[in-house]
Enzyme design. Structure first.
Site, PDB file in Angstrom:
ATOM      1  N   LYS A 119      35.636  41.566  22.773  1.00  0.00           N
ATOM      2  CA  LYS A 119      34.677  42.336  23.577  1.00  0.00           C
ATOM      3  C   LYS A 119      35.025  43.824  23.570  1.00  0.00           C
ATOM      4  O   LYS A 119      34.158  44.677  23.385  1.00  0.00           O
ATOM      5  CB  LYS A 119      34.691  41.764  25.005  1.00  0.00           C
ATOM      6  CG  LYS A 119      33.743  42.397  25.974  1.00  0.00           C
ATOM      7  CD  LYS A 119      33.400  41.453  27.109  1.00  0.00           C
ATOM      8  CE  LYS A 119      34.527  41.202  28.086  1.00  0.00           C
ATOM      9  NZ  LYS A 119      34.833  42.334  28.972  1.00  0.00           N
ATOM     10  N   ASP A 151      43.455  40.330  31.887  1.00  0.00           N
ATOM     11  CA  ASP A 151      42.257  39.482  31.903  1.00  0.00           C
ATOM     12  C   ASP A 151      42.596  37.984  31.875  1.00  0.00           C
ATOM     13  O   ASP A 151      41.694  37.151  31.962  1.00  0.00           O
ATOM     14  CB  ASP A 151      41.361  39.822  30.707  1.00  0.00           C
ATOM     15  CG  ASP A 151      40.702  41.190  30.870  1.00  0.00           C
ATOM     16  OD1 ASP A 151      40.563  41.658  32.016  1.00  0.00           O
ATOM     17  OD2 ASP A 151      40.344  41.794  29.852  1.00  0.00           O
ATOM     18  N   LYS A 172      38.053  43.335  39.543  1.00  0.00           N
ATOM     19  CA  LYS A 172      37.443  42.879  38.287  1.00  0.00           C
ATOM     20  C   LYS A 172      36.026  42.353  38.583  1.00  0.00           C
ATOM     21  O   LYS A 172      35.457  42.661  39.618  1.00  0.00           O
ATOM     22  CB  LYS A 172      38.335  41.823  37.630  1.00  0.00           C
ATOM     23  CG  LYS A 172      39.692  42.389  37.161  1.00  0.00           C
ATOM     24  CD  LYS A 172      39.498  43.398  36.057  1.00  0.00           C
ATOM     25  CE  LYS A 172      40.807  43.979  35.563  1.00  0.00           C
ATOM     26  NZ  LYS A 172      40.601  45.075  34.597  1.00  0.00           N
ATOM     27  N   ARG A 204      39.518  38.540  41.689  1.00  0.00           N
ATOM     28  CA  ARG A 204      40.040  37.355  40.989  1.00  0.00           C
ATOM     29  C   ARG A 204      41.211  36.688  41.716  1.00  0.00           C
ATOM     30  O   ARG A 204      41.476  35.507  41.473  1.00  0.00           O
ATOM     31  CB  ARG A 204      40.423  37.723  39.552  1.00  0.00           C
ATOM     32  CG  ARG A 204      39.178  37.922  38.705  1.00  0.00           C
ATOM     33  CD  ARG A 204      39.468  38.178  37.253  1.00  0.00           C
ATOM     34  NE  ARG A 204      38.204  38.182  36.524  1.00  0.00           N
ATOM     35  CZ  ARG A 204      38.030  38.751  35.331  1.00  0.00           C
ATOM     36  NH1 ARG A 204      39.039  39.352  34.725  1.00  0.00           N
ATOM     37  NH2 ARG A 204      36.853  38.698  34.742  1.00  0.00           N
TER      38      ARG A 204
END
Ligand code: S3P
Length: 429
Positions: A18, A311, A338, A342
């Protein structure tokens, strides 16, 4: 809904990275000449960036899925759009485009979905303002109204948090600034912006944690080979680690050293992960990963690897919940800003499946011991949804995953690919 599975077997090639896909579109757009991208991520986040660049006058061709031909318009060839530019769910898209658009002659407005509209943008608009940019926010959040015609000048900036998005926004603005723009980071972050600028012929001086460039050069179109996204591979890596009897091969995964902290973390926990066929593609190290099930034990995660796996924490939370013993995560407050918070999303979801988790302001204490059936909310966050798809493989009963349409932002086709190697995922009715 994710059901308990038998051993996972086979080979997986996950979609393109990405971070690299966003950058390849942006640099291709403002380069002189035609850029050919292979392995492009056909996800909602990167499609949103392509559509914005299209509104700014850039022409793309799609010879086949995963391929883009970008007809660059040159550094000063973008033209303004009267429409709001919709970044969808993509923080990377919005923050990098803010840097790119800050130096244009025209006004732009960047908007995002509900999740992106809650995310902090001062981390980029404040340093861009120091460079002379004029950007209005909604109390530090999107939409961003960027006033064109600002004369930018270079600065030396030391971001308070380790963030490749902040660094990249400043470097993009620095292309349009007078003099030198320098970013000195508290911890090195992914260096795709730096390496791609170099590949596109822009002089840049960089080493881990530091990057410096001068405005006023030219970008020359280059071909970009996008590696498979480590962050998408992460779900399969954790799945093969925790499902007894599993062995999975992941092909051609990008192993930028600022991305692979999860491998270190899982190995500390006892994982069996082999790296094979290491090679270079498009200037990046890629390799095949062979992950074999091994019993995991809890660890106190070293804080210095946190930025290298920022991530991957949702997946790591799942590994910790089924490991033997306690895992402690600290120094990860960034997880709270995020696509969802999270720390809260994972702690609440795991608790709903019977785990014992204490939230900390900057991490969590997760007591391993297994999971039961449960019903969890992904909060529209792709990585939370995929992490609970992994959790369902080893939970005693099925895990129902709500609000998970956003999986397509980073990983279109996740369910089909996962079911192909032994997951038992089914769509909700
Ligand atoms: C990204 C940087 C990271 C990461 C995000 C992609 C990038 O964000 O979480 O998914 O492409 O530069 P931060 O810069 O906020 O750490």
């Amino acid at each position: 809904m994710s059901h308990k599975s038998g051993p996972l077997h086979g080979e997986v090639t996950v979609p393109g990275d990405k971070s690299v896909s966003h950058r390849a579109l942006m640099f291709g757009a403002i380069a002189e000449g035609v850029t050919h991208i292979r392995g492009f991520l056909e996800g909602e986040d990167t499609l949103a960036t392509a559509s914005i660049l299209g509104k700014l006058g850039v022409r793309f061709e799609t010879p086949s899925p995963g391929e883009r031909i970008v007809h660059g318009v040159g550094l000063h060839g973008l033209r303004g759009s009267p429409d709001a530019l919709d970044c969808g769910n993509a923080g990377t898209g919005m923050r990098l485009l803010a840097g790119l658009l800050a130096g244009q002659a025209f006004d732009s407005t960047l908007v995002g979905d509900e999740s992106l509209s809650r995310r902090p943008m001062r981390r980029v608009t404040d340093p861009l303002a120091q460079m002379g940019a004029s950007i209005d926010t909604n109390d530090g959040k999107p939409p961003l109204r960027i006033h064109g015609g600002a004369r930018l000048h270079g600065v030396t900036y030391r971001p308070p948090v380790a963030s490749a998005q902040i660094k990249s926004a400043l470097l993009l603005a620095g292309l349009y600034a007078e003099g030198f723009t320098e970013v000195v980071e508290p911890h090195p972050t992914r260096d795709y912006t730096e390496s791609m600028l170099k590949a596109f012929g822009w002089p840049i001086d960089y080493s881990p944690g530091r990057a410096r460039l001068e405005g006023g050069h030219v970008l020359h179109a280059a071909n970009v080979d996008v590696p498979a996204d480590f962050s998408s591979a992460a779900f399969f890596i954790v799945a093969a680690c925790i499902v007894p009897g599993s062995s999975l091969r992941l092909n051609g995964v990008g192993l930028n050293p600022r991305r692979t902290g999860l491998l270190s973390a899982l190995r500390l926990m006892g994982a069996d992960i082999a790296v094979e066929n290491t090679r270079t593609s498009g200037g990046e190290t890629i390799a095949d990963l062979v992950v074999t099930h091994a019993p995991l034990h809890g660890v106190s995660l070293p804080e210095e690897i946190v930025p290298d796996m920022i991530d991957e924490f949702p997946a790591l939370f799942v590994a910790a919940a089924v490991a033997d013993g306690t895992t402690t995560i600290r120094g990860a407050a960034e997880l709270r800003v995020k696509e969802s918070d999270r720390i809260a999303s994972m702690a609440n979801g795991l608790k709903a499946c019977g785990a014992s988790v204490d939230e900390l302001p900057d991490g969590a204490v997760i007591r391993g011991g297994g999971l039961r059936s449960g019903s969890i909310d992904s909060h529209g966050d792709h990585r939370i949804a995929m992490s609970f798809a992994v959790a369902g493989l080893v939970a005693e009963g099925p895990i129902a995953i709500g609000d998970c349409a956003n999986v397509a932002t980073s990983f279109p086709g996740f369910m089909e690919l996962a079911n192909g190697v032994g997951f038992r995922l089914e769509p909700a009715n």
